[in-house]
Design a protein around this motif. Sequence first.
Motif, mmCIF file in Angstrom:
data_model
loop_
_atom_site.group_PDB
_atom_site.id
_atom_site.type_symbol
_atom_site.label_atom_id
_atom_site.label_comp_id
_atom_site.label_asym_id
_atom_site.label_seq_id
_atom_site.Cartn_x
_atom_site.Cartn_y
_atom_site.Cartn_z
ATOM 1 N N CYS A 133 -7.157 2.335 3.224
ATOM 2 C CA CYS A 133 -6.582 3.565 2.681
ATOM 3 C C CYS A 133 -7.367 4.026 1.458
ATOM 4 N N CYS A 186 -4.444 -0.272 0.085
ATOM 5 C CA CYS A 186 -5.241 -1.285 0.766
ATOM 6 C C CYS A 186 -6.671 -0.764 0.894
ATOM 7 N N CYS A 246 0.850 -1.195 0.000
ATOM 8 C CA CYS A 246 0.000 0.000 0.000
ATOM 9 C C CYS A 246 0.885 1.244 0.000
ATOM 10 N N CYS A 274 0.052 3.289 3.671
ATOM 11 C CA CYS A 274 0.411 2.750 4.990
ATOM 12 C C CYS A 274 1.510 1.694 4.913
#
Length: 129
Positions: A101, A98, A66, A69
């Motif tokens: 997010c 992800c 991701c 994050c």
Amino acid sequence: MKSGKQRRRELKARRQRKREKIHAATVAEKAERGVAVVVTELAPCNSYGVPRFVVRGYYVDVDFTCVDCGVQQVWTAAQQKWWYEVAKGYVYSTASRCRACRRQERERREAARRAHLRGLADKRQRVAE
Ligand SMILES: [Zn+2]
């Protein structure tokens, strides 16, 4: 003795049978290996290239990190099929965020758009006054 014409016809039939056999084998193989790509369902694309998953003929799970994050995620074959064939996503786009997010990013974008539209409305109001 056979004529050239007869011989050519026989050869042509034999080649055709061989082609069909190979085609049937590859289709069965691909179905077995994973989620098959239905090329006609993909979004139109003007690129001269062909995406790797189209060449391969089926989707495979892809690992990605991701961008927000840094969590390690898997973009599954089924998710890819949905993205490219149902949502008509650009064929060269790949997963980058992800789920959590992605939702956050969507909310951020919507908030930004609302702020932008509010700004425009305020400006029009001021101009009209
Ligand atoms: Zn994330």
